[in-house]
Design an enzyme around this catalytic site. Structure first.
Site, mmCIF file in Angstrom:
data_model
loop_
_atom_site.group_PDB
_atom_site.id
_atom_site.type_symbol
_atom_site.label_atom_id
_atom_site.label_comp_id
_atom_site.label_asym_id
_atom_site.label_seq_id
_atom_site.Cartn_x
_atom_site.Cartn_y
_atom_site.Cartn_z
ATOM 1 N N GLU A 70 -3.869 3.225 6.313
ATOM 2 C CA GLU A 70 -3.019 2.512 4.822
ATOM 3 C C GLU A 70 -1.304 2.321 5.198
ATOM 4 O O GLU A 70 -1.305 3.441 6.005
ATOM 5 C CB GLU A 70 -2.915 3.012 3.608
ATOM 6 C CG GLU A 70 -1.870 2.595 2.221
ATOM 7 C CD GLU A 70 -3.285 2.743 1.212
ATOM 8 O OE1 GLU A 70 -4.316 3.716 0.693
ATOM 9 O OE2 GLU A 70 -2.779 1.721 0.444
ATOM 10 N N ASN A 217 -9.521 -3.668 -3.005
ATOM 11 C CA ASN A 217 -10.100 -2.594 -2.778
ATOM 12 C C ASN A 217 -10.190 -1.651 -4.341
ATOM 13 O O ASN A 217 -8.211 -2.097 -5.551
ATOM 14 C CB ASN A 217 -8.852 -2.155 -1.898
ATOM 15 C CG ASN A 217 -8.588 -0.226 -2.238
ATOM 16 O OD1 ASN A 217 -9.440 0.325 -1.684
ATOM 17 N ND2 ASN A 217 -7.712 -0.431 -2.831
ATOM 18 N N GLU A 218 -10.368 -1.030 -4.672
ATOM 19 C CA GLU A 218 -10.239 -0.294 -6.200
ATOM 20 C C GLU A 218 -9.975 -0.890 -6.655
ATOM 21 O O GLU A 218 -8.585 -0.492 -8.043
ATOM 22 C CB GLU A 218 -9.662 1.131 -6.456
ATOM 23 C CG GLU A 218 -10.137 1.844 -5.348
ATOM 24 C CD GLU A 218 -9.093 3.346 -5.259
ATOM 25 O OE1 GLU A 218 -8.240 3.781 -6.034
ATOM 26 O OE2 GLU A 218 -9.597 4.639 -4.464
ATOM 27 N N TYR A 285 -12.885 11.589 -3.895
ATOM 28 C CA TYR A 285 -11.873 12.075 -3.261
ATOM 29 C C TYR A 285 -12.496 13.437 -3.680
ATOM 30 O O TYR A 285 -12.855 14.024 -5.179
ATOM 31 C CB TYR A 285 -10.503 12.292 -3.764
ATOM 32 C CG TYR A 285 -9.811 10.704 -3.174
ATOM 33 C CD1 TYR A 285 -9.322 10.727 -1.867
ATOM 34 C CD2 TYR A 285 -10.163 10.049 -3.503
ATOM 35 C CE1 TYR A 285 -8.841 10.218 -0.557
ATOM 36 C CE2 TYR A 285 -9.275 8.595 -2.338
ATOM 37 C CZ TYR A 285 -8.691 8.743 -1.273
ATOM 38 O OH TYR A 285 -8.602 7.758 -0.677
ATOM 39 N N GLU A 336 -13.181 6.067 1.388
ATOM 40 C CA GLU A 336 -12.505 6.643 0.589
ATOM 41 C C GLU A 336 -13.245 7.917 0.706
ATOM 42 O O GLU A 336 -13.506 7.983 -0.732
ATOM 43 C CB GLU A 336 -11.422 5.948 -0.052
ATOM 44 C CG GLU A 336 -10.929 5.140 0.410
ATOM 45 C CD GLU A 336 -9.732 4.698 -0.614
ATOM 46 O OE1 GLU A 336 -9.057 5.447 -1.163
ATOM 47 O OE2 GLU A 336 -8.679 3.274 0.055
ATOM 48 N N GLN A 387 -7.176 9.841 5.312
ATOM 49 C CA GLN A 387 -6.471 8.934 6.157
ATOM 50 C C GLN A 387 -7.030 9.482 7.648
ATOM 51 O O GLN A 387 -6.186 10.822 7.547
ATOM 52 C CB GLN A 387 -5.761 8.078 5.565
ATOM 53 C CG GLN A 387 -5.880 7.564 4.410
ATOM 54 C CD GLN A 387 -4.752 6.355 4.153
ATOM 55 O OE1 GLN A 387 -3.919 5.991 4.295
ATOM 56 N NE2 GLN A 387 -4.752 6.113 2.750
HETATM 57 O O1 AHR Z 1 -5.658 7.281 0.291
HETATM 58 C C1 AHR Z 1 -4.424 6.695 -1.029
HETATM 59 C C2 AHR Z 1 -5.184 5.315 -2.436
HETATM 60 O O2 AHR Z 1 -6.265 6.383 -2.670
HETATM 61 C C3 AHR Z 1 -5.675 4.640 -1.745
HETATM 62 O O3 AHR Z 1 -4.923 3.595 -1.616
HETATM 63 C C4 AHR Z 1 -6.713 4.353 -3.405
HETATM 64 O O4 AHR Z 1 -7.440 3.185 -2.697
HETATM 65 C C5 AHR Z 1 -6.787 5.593 -3.576
HETATM 66 O O5 AHR Z 1 -7.334 5.168 -4.978
#
Ligand code: AHR
Length: 530
Positions: A70, A217-218, A285, A336, A387
């Site tokens: 990113e 995205n999201e 996450y 992600e 990432q």
């Molecule tokens: O990876 C960091 C961020 O986490 C990304 O930009 C987003 O998609 C997620 O919330």
């Protein structure tokens, strides 16, 4: 049941070997008991595992080891891209050391330009002569100004250099169907149209043939803070215009749930009401409250326990999709994932936004994730860790955007340990304990090889692995291990090889494999089979 199966259900129980006897022993063992599989009993130090080489799950798609870059901190600018005029060794502007390490590992797919950045990115800002590209503020990640020097052509160039399939994340939150439609035409139309000719004038005669396209995205968060019905309606509208050009059919990835948010997925699917995207992207996450190198034992255990929920989420989200007409055709994509620790401000100031160390704990986390993907190979389509460089659970770290050093993290080495699984067929494993912090195992096979990976997430328990291999005849076994008893241990610019996979002793006796699995370790055993 075949004779082989009968033989393979026989394993020794109760004959507990001391650790010293156990390791390196190649003497034949007395096989005196038949135990019903699935009802495995053992001493606490011994973990009995059964690998059922004949019980196939699905292909371990190389895409399970996909990546994400990113425009965030020093991931792209200063990490992957240093520019052609940089004094940092580079190949056409790409940081050479990063390219070399990533080529060695193999990057099946690379997702770009975000993340949150994607829904504020307008692709035309990143094409044409660099001096004429507009300077834009990165509103999500620190408000600094970007010069647009890394755009579509530079991204495709990086993918070609790495041998990665490009995955472009389109803008839904602040973009339009037309803008995204045009980006696809610009990339994929071979020639003749105004957009194709513009690409050619910009130096790319051949079309980019981009297959993977994220439709936002999201969008439940930074991608427009939408309700699933709103996003579902927009998805329907966008998808009408996102077409095949020059024979490259776009594989559209819809924005999926935050973690295991069932409401989002159902709301989206209900609104979709027929038709199906190629994939649905879930983000999960595993957060932690401590800085990466200062984790407390309890917090580590809590964080690593989250992986059980990730596996449950994969199963549940798959089941939700399968419940809809044509839902089974939608690939579940975890684009992600990874640990997200507390990030010290001084690290961010020094090295870039969300710059995060990767420790032995992170390697264990990577191993837990990668084991899940093997075990759930029939339910997943792609997984991209967040990432690739410098940001969150990265594979490589540089000492900031200006820094010349580029090192491989513990996470890089965990991925390397799982590389032998790629393209093999995942097979079932049985473990005696399925609690969140138990030994995690996955296995895959090809005609000639059986690969088994083990992860010990415990900081306070070493195990002896006693693994029965059913359904294949093993000839030779080799093992590699990544291990450090200090979960905060990491590779640094001063000591870049503190954590490296090592050769590990494994004893193979016919269909029985035994080895030590020390606390906090990730190990892969490669077994040649007849
Ligand atoms: O990876 C960091 C961020 O986490 C990304 O930009 C987003 O998609 C997620 O919330």
């Amino acid at each position: 049941m075949t004779a082989l199966d009968v033989q393979h259900t026989r394993i020794t129980v109760g004959a507990h070997l001391s650790r010293r006897q156990f390791i390196g022993s190649t003497a034949s063992l007395s096989l005196c008991a038949i135990i019903p599989t699935g009802l495995l009993a053992a001493s606490s130090a011994t973990q009995r595992i059964v690998v059922r080489a004949n019980a196939e799950i699905g292909v371990v798609r190389p895409e399970f080891h996909a990546h994400f870059a990113e425009h965030l901190g020093s991931c792209v600018y200063g990490g992957l891209w240093v520019g052609r005029k940089s004094s940092i060794p580079n190949i056409d502007g790409y940081r050479k050391q990063a390219v070399d390490y990533l080529r060695e590992l193999g990057v099946p797919v690379l997702r770009w330009p975000g993340g949150c950045y994607a829904d504020d990115y307008h692709w035309r800002d990143g094409i044409g002569p660099v001096e004429q590209r507009p300077k834009r503020v990165n509103i999500h990640w620190g408000g600094y100004i970007e010069d647009g020097s890394f755009g579509t052509h530079e991204f495709i160039g990086l993918c070609r250099l790495l041998g990665a399939e490009p995955y472009l994340a389109g803008n839904v939150g602040s973009g339009s169907p037309r803008e995204l439609r045009d980006w696809i035409e610009y990339c994929n139309m071979p020639s003749g149209s105004t957009l194709a000719e513009e690409r050619i004038r910009n130096g790319a005669t051949d079309p980019f043939r981009v297959h993977y396209w994220g439709v936002g995205n999201e969008n439940w968060g930074c991608g427009g803070w939408m309700r699933p019905e709103v996003y579902g309606t927009l998805y329907r509208q966008f998808s009408v215009y996102l077409r095949e050009f020059g024979g490259t059919k776009p594989f559209l990835v819809a924005s999926g749930p935050n973690g295991n948010d069932r409401k989002w997925t159902r709301g989206f699917m209900d609104t979709l009401d027929g038709g199906s995207p190629g994939g649905l992207s879930m983000h999960y996450y595993e957060s932690g409250p401590d800085p990466a190198t200062e984790f407390g034992a309890d917090h580590m255990s809590q964080q690593l326990s989250t992986f059980k929920k990730v596996e449950d989420a994969v199963v549940e989200q798959r089941a939700i999709l399968d419940g809809y007409r044509d839902g089974h055709k939608i690939g579940l994509i975890l684009d992600e994932w990874g640990v997200w620790d507390k990030i010290p401000e001084e690290d961010e100031k020094r090295y870039g936004k969300l710059w995060m160390q990767s420790t032995m704990r992170s390697a264990v986390a990577a191993g837990l994730g990668l084991n899940i993907f093997n075990r759930q190979a029939d339910k997943l389509f792609m997984c991209n860790i967040a990432q690739i460089v410098n940001v969150l659970q990265s594979l490589l770290l540089t000492d900031g955007p200006e820094g010349k050093s580029c090192i491989r993290t513990s996470t890089y080495h965990a991925f390397a340990l799982f590389k032998p699984h790629r393209s093999k067929t995942a097979v079932r494993v049985e473990t005696q304990d399925s609690s969140p912090l138990s030994v995690s195992v996955s296995a895959s096979k090809s005609e000639k090889e059986l690969v088994v990976s083990f992860v010990n997430p415990r900081h306070d328990a070493d195990f002896e692995i006693d693994c029965t291999l059913q359904g294949s005849t093993a000839k030779e076994a080799k093992a590699q291990i990544l291990h450090h008893p200090d979960w905060n241990a990491c590779n640094t610019f001063e000591n870049p090889n503190r954590l490296l996979p090592q050769t590990h002793t494994v004893a193979l006796d016919g269909y029985r494999l035994r080895m030590d699995l020390p606390r906090l370790s990730v190990a892969t055993v490669t077994i040649s089979i007849a």
